[in-house]
Enzyme design. Structure first.
Site, PDB file in Angstrom:
ATOM      1  N   LYS A  31      -7.455  -7.049  -8.351  1.00  0.00           N
ATOM      2  CA  LYS A  31      -7.712  -6.271  -7.128  1.00  0.00           C
ATOM      3  C   LYS A  31      -9.190  -5.941  -7.060  1.00  0.00           C
ATOM      4  O   LYS A  31      -9.878  -5.953  -8.078  1.00  0.00           O
ATOM      5  CB  LYS A  31      -6.922  -4.953  -7.156  1.00  0.00           C
ATOM      6  CG  LYS A  31      -6.709  -4.342  -5.795  1.00  0.00           C
ATOM      7  CD  LYS A  31      -5.550  -4.993  -5.060  1.00  0.00           C
ATOM      8  CE  LYS A  31      -5.286  -4.365  -3.722  1.00  0.00           C
ATOM      9  NZ  LYS A  31      -3.996  -4.770  -3.167  1.00  0.00           N
ATOM     10  N   LYS A  69      -4.243 -12.311  -8.953  1.00  0.00           N
ATOM     11  CA  LYS A  69      -4.004 -12.349  -7.500  1.00  0.00           C
ATOM     12  C   LYS A  69      -4.034 -10.925  -7.003  1.00  0.00           C
ATOM     13  O   LYS A  69      -3.402 -10.044  -7.586  1.00  0.00           O
ATOM     14  CB  LYS A  69      -2.613 -12.962  -7.231  1.00  0.00           C
ATOM     15  CG  LYS A  69      -2.344 -13.185  -5.756  1.00  0.00           C
ATOM     16  CD  LYS A  69      -2.869 -14.518  -5.307  1.00  0.00           C
ATOM     17  CE  LYS A  69      -2.913 -14.671  -3.817  1.00  0.00           C
ATOM     18  NZ  LYS A  69      -4.061 -14.015  -3.132  1.00  0.00           N
TER      19      LYS A  69
HETATM   20  P1  NAD Z   1      -4.609  -2.166   7.776  1.00  0.00           P
HETATM   21  O1  NAD Z   1      -6.041  -1.905   7.539  1.00  0.00           O
HETATM   22  O2  NAD Z   1      -4.211  -3.293   8.650  1.00  0.00           O
HETATM   23  O3  NAD Z   1      -3.896  -0.857   8.356  1.00  0.00           O
HETATM   24  C1  NAD Z   1      -4.002   0.399   7.737  1.00  0.00           C
HETATM   25  C2  NAD Z   1      -3.464   1.423   8.713  1.00  0.00           C
HETATM   26  O4  NAD Z   1      -3.424   2.692   8.065  1.00  0.00           O
HETATM   27  C3  NAD Z   1      -4.324   1.618   9.957  1.00  0.00           C
HETATM   28  O5  NAD Z   1      -3.477   1.770  11.080  1.00  0.00           O
HETATM   29  C4  NAD Z   1      -5.052   2.927   9.694  1.00  0.00           C
HETATM   30  O6  NAD Z   1      -5.392   3.621  10.883  1.00  0.00           O
HETATM   31  C5  NAD Z   1      -3.989   3.666   8.925  1.00  0.00           C
HETATM   32  N1  NAD Z   1      -4.507   4.763   8.139  1.00  0.00           N
HETATM   33  C6  NAD Z   1      -5.637   4.837   7.406  1.00  0.00           C
HETATM   34  N2  NAD Z   1      -5.758   6.056   6.856  1.00  0.00           N
HETATM   35  C7  NAD Z   1      -4.660   6.739   7.247  1.00  0.00           C
HETATM   36  C8  NAD Z   1      -4.194   8.046   7.012  1.00  0.00           C
HETATM   37  N3  NAD Z   1      -4.884   8.905   6.260  1.00  0.00           N
HETATM   38  N4  NAD Z   1      -3.008   8.409   7.570  1.00  0.00           N
HETATM   39  C9  NAD Z   1      -2.311   7.556   8.341  1.00  0.00           C
HETATM   40  N5  NAD Z   1      -2.700   6.319   8.606  1.00  0.00           N
HETATM   41  C10 NAD Z   1      -3.860   5.929   8.062  1.00  0.00           C
HETATM   42  O7  NAD Z   1      -3.981  -2.289   6.319  1.00  0.00           O
HETATM   43  P2  NAD Z   1      -2.629  -3.019   5.891  1.00  0.00           P
HETATM   44  O8  NAD Z   1      -2.976  -4.384   5.476  1.00  0.00           O
HETATM   45  O9  NAD Z   1      -1.583  -2.754   6.896  1.00  0.00           O
HETATM   46  O10 NAD Z   1      -2.305  -2.223   4.546  1.00  0.00           O
HETATM   47  C11 NAD Z   1      -1.601  -0.981   4.550  1.00  0.00           C
HETATM   48  C12 NAD Z   1      -0.979  -0.763   3.177  1.00  0.00           C
HETATM   49  O11 NAD Z   1      -0.151  -1.874   2.876  1.00  0.00           O
HETATM   50  C13 NAD Z   1      -1.978  -0.657   2.021  1.00  0.00           C
HETATM   51  O12 NAD Z   1      -1.478   0.231   1.049  1.00  0.00           O
HETATM   52  C14 NAD Z   1      -1.994  -2.046   1.464  1.00  0.00           C
HETATM   53  O13 NAD Z   1      -2.402  -2.070   0.104  1.00  0.00           O
HETATM   54  C15 NAD Z   1      -0.530  -2.398   1.624  1.00  0.00           C
HETATM   55  N6  NAD Z   1      -0.278  -3.839   1.584  1.00  0.00           N
HETATM   56  C16 NAD Z   1      -0.790  -4.674   2.519  1.00  0.00           C
HETATM   57  C17 NAD Z   1      -0.539  -6.033   2.416  1.00  0.00           C
HETATM   58  C18 NAD Z   1      -1.034  -7.011   3.427  1.00  0.00           C
HETATM   59  O14 NAD Z   1      -0.682  -8.186   3.314  1.00  0.00           O
HETATM   60  N7  NAD Z   1      -1.796  -6.613   4.421  1.00  0.00           N
HETATM   61  C19 NAD Z   1       0.241  -6.529   1.359  1.00  0.00           C
HETATM   62  C20 NAD Z   1       0.772  -5.625   0.441  1.00  0.00           C
HETATM   63  C21 NAD Z   1       0.501  -4.274   0.554  1.00  0.00           C
END
Ligand code: NAD
Length: 430
Positions: free
Chosen positions: A105, A69
């Site tokens: 992943k 997953k």
């Molecule tokens: P997303 O694409 O919705 O948002 C990412 C955000 O990060 C955007 O606002 C982008 O502008 C910003 N960003 C990118 N580069 C950046 C930088 N250098 N400095 C500051 N901001 C920056 O992604 P998401 O789903 O919110 O995921 C964000 C993190 O959370 C990742 O590490 C992801 O692995 C983790 N995550 C997400 C989920 C999920 O369900 N979406 C679950 C577990 C973990």
């Protein structure tokens, strides 16, 4: 020679945890080797008729406790090494949450903002055609991650159904509701993190109105936690996206901030194209400065490796909630620890997303769909329970929450390894 591999660095987290648990050594050995990796070239016909090739990877890290997953990421920096590290974290995260999954992943090395929506759809469908035999409801179940979202998951599910010639919604999670998605999936990651903060606040007697929060990354995870904490009265004093950060000592009105960020999205685009910095009247700072603000809670919710040995000594927050995967490097762990900063580790803090993905998979397989309230209650109960398990292990052994979370994961993976047979069993000692 120093090994700069993200995967090798991620494995370092196991060392301290392994000392706390009595598990067969071979569990630990197995985790050092991903089960299988797949690298493919995905052709994309651009809108101007030209053909471009993109490299994509999918990693199955471990499937001892269930099918793989993990998310699919679209980002120019995606590498096989990064996917291996992220897949390893998924194995540990699913074990911490006691979900019947292993870790996987993947991603495409692409800048999705450079693609039109039709190109994005073609690329997403092309990826599924390339990896269709490597995924499946009992094999490996992808989900959204950085720069992928529910619409992309919907295209992928649809393409998979074309390839296998049957409806198979449980092959992917984070889908739109109309295609078998779950209620509560879109803010599940944030809600899981919110439960961790609420539990800690209870224990430490925090008053939300007096508690300041800085959030790096204003996408799915960042916006969600900002909204939930603001609803409780927490003061969200700084946020950022890839273009920069803004700070307001009095605290932002979060709904207006979210509107301002999302209103700049072009209607035809899948991605948020605006920058918070251009929309709201506030002081601008850099993403690096945001990490060093004097706040109570710092929430990295963007990418990995943002708090390192170079800036860990400058972090002023009392608590770091790792909503992103891997935002703190392993060599920064000790520095934060020594400075008394509590880090709620990613494999617990952001596990709400995979937990509701699991609920989505269960609903798809049973055909029985749950209400938003039902999903929320199940998520909050499971998060709170596993949070308490990690807190107790940490207190009993006087270790950080990160070491305790890995120890809990190892314990559960060790139980599974023993059940299928270890050296002692085959040497007749069991
Ligand atoms: P997303 O694409 O919705 O948002 C990412 C955000 O990060 C955007 O606002 C982008 O502008 C910003 N960003 C990118 N580069 C950046 C930088 N250098 N400095 C500051 N901001 C920056 O992604 P998401 O789903 O919110 O995921 C964000 C993190 O959370 C990742 O590490 C992801 O692995 C983790 N995550 C997400 C989920 C999920 O369900 N979406 C679950 C577990 C973990």
């Amino acid at each position: 020679m120093t090994d700069h591999s993200a995967f090798v660095a991620a494995l370092r987290r196991l060392d301290a945890a392994a000392k706390l648990v009595d598990i067969p050594e071979e569990t630990y050995v197995r985790l050092r080797h991903p089960k299988a990796v797949l690298t493919v070239s995905v052709p994309l016909r651009r809108d101007d008729g030209s053909l471009e090739m993109f490299t994509a990877h999918r990693v199955h890290h471990n499937d001892l406790r269930g099918p793989g997953k993990g998310g699919l990421r679209y980002h120019p920096d995606v590498t096989l090494d990064e996917c291996k590290a992220l897949a390893f974290w998924m194995t540990c995260k699913c074990a911490v949450m006691d979900l019947p999954y292993g870790g996987a992943k993947g991603g495409i090395a692409v800048d999705p903002k450079s693609l039109s929506q039709l190109e994005l759809e073609r690329l997403s469908r092309g990826l599924i055609r390339r990896i269709a035999e490597f995924i499946g409801p009992q094999l490996d179940i992808p989900a959204p991650d950085v720069y992928t979202n529910e619409r992309i998951m919907g295209w992928m599910m649809d393409e998979y159904a074309h390839v296998v010639r049957r409806h198979e919604p449980a092959v992917i999670t984070g889908k739109p509701l109309g295609l078998g998605g779950s209620q509560g999936r879109s803010d599940a990651t944030a809600r899981g993190g919110y439960v961790c903060i609420a539990k800690l606040a209870e224990e430490r007697g925090w008053k939300p109105a007096e508690t300041t929060v800085a959030i790096q990354g204003f996408g799915n995870a960042g916006q969600g936690i900002a909204r939930l904490l603001a609803e409780d009265g927490y003061r969200i004093v700084a946020v950022s996206d890839s273009s920069g950060a803004i700070v307001s000592r009095d605290g932002f009105d979060v709904p207006s901030l979210i509107r301002a960020k999302n209103d700049t999205r072009k209607l035809e685009a899948v991605y948020c194209q605006g920058s918070v910095c251009d929309q709201v009247d506030a002081e601008r700072i850099s993403n690096g400065e945001l990490l060093e603000l004097d706040v109570d809670i710092l929430i990295p919710a963007a990418l990995e490796d943002v708090i390192t040995a170079d800036n860990a000594a400058e972090v002023q927050a009392r608590v770091v909630l790792e909503l992103a995967n891997g935002p703190v490097t392993s060599d920064a762990d000790d520095i934060l620890d020594q400075r008394g900063i509590t880090v709620i580790p990613d494999i617990l803090a952001n596990a709400g997303g995979v937990t509701v993905s699991y609920y989505e998979w269960v609903q798809n397989r049973s055909g029985d769909y749950w209400s938003a309230e039902d999903v929320r209650q199940r998520l909050e109960k499971r998060m709170a329970y596993q949070f308490d398990q990690v807190m107790r292990l940490a207190a009993d052994n006087q270790v950080s929450l990160r070491v305790a979370a890995y120890a809990l994961a190892l314990q559960r993976l060790g139980e599974a390894a023993e059940a299928v047979g270890t050296r002692d069993l085959f040497n007749g000692k069991d």
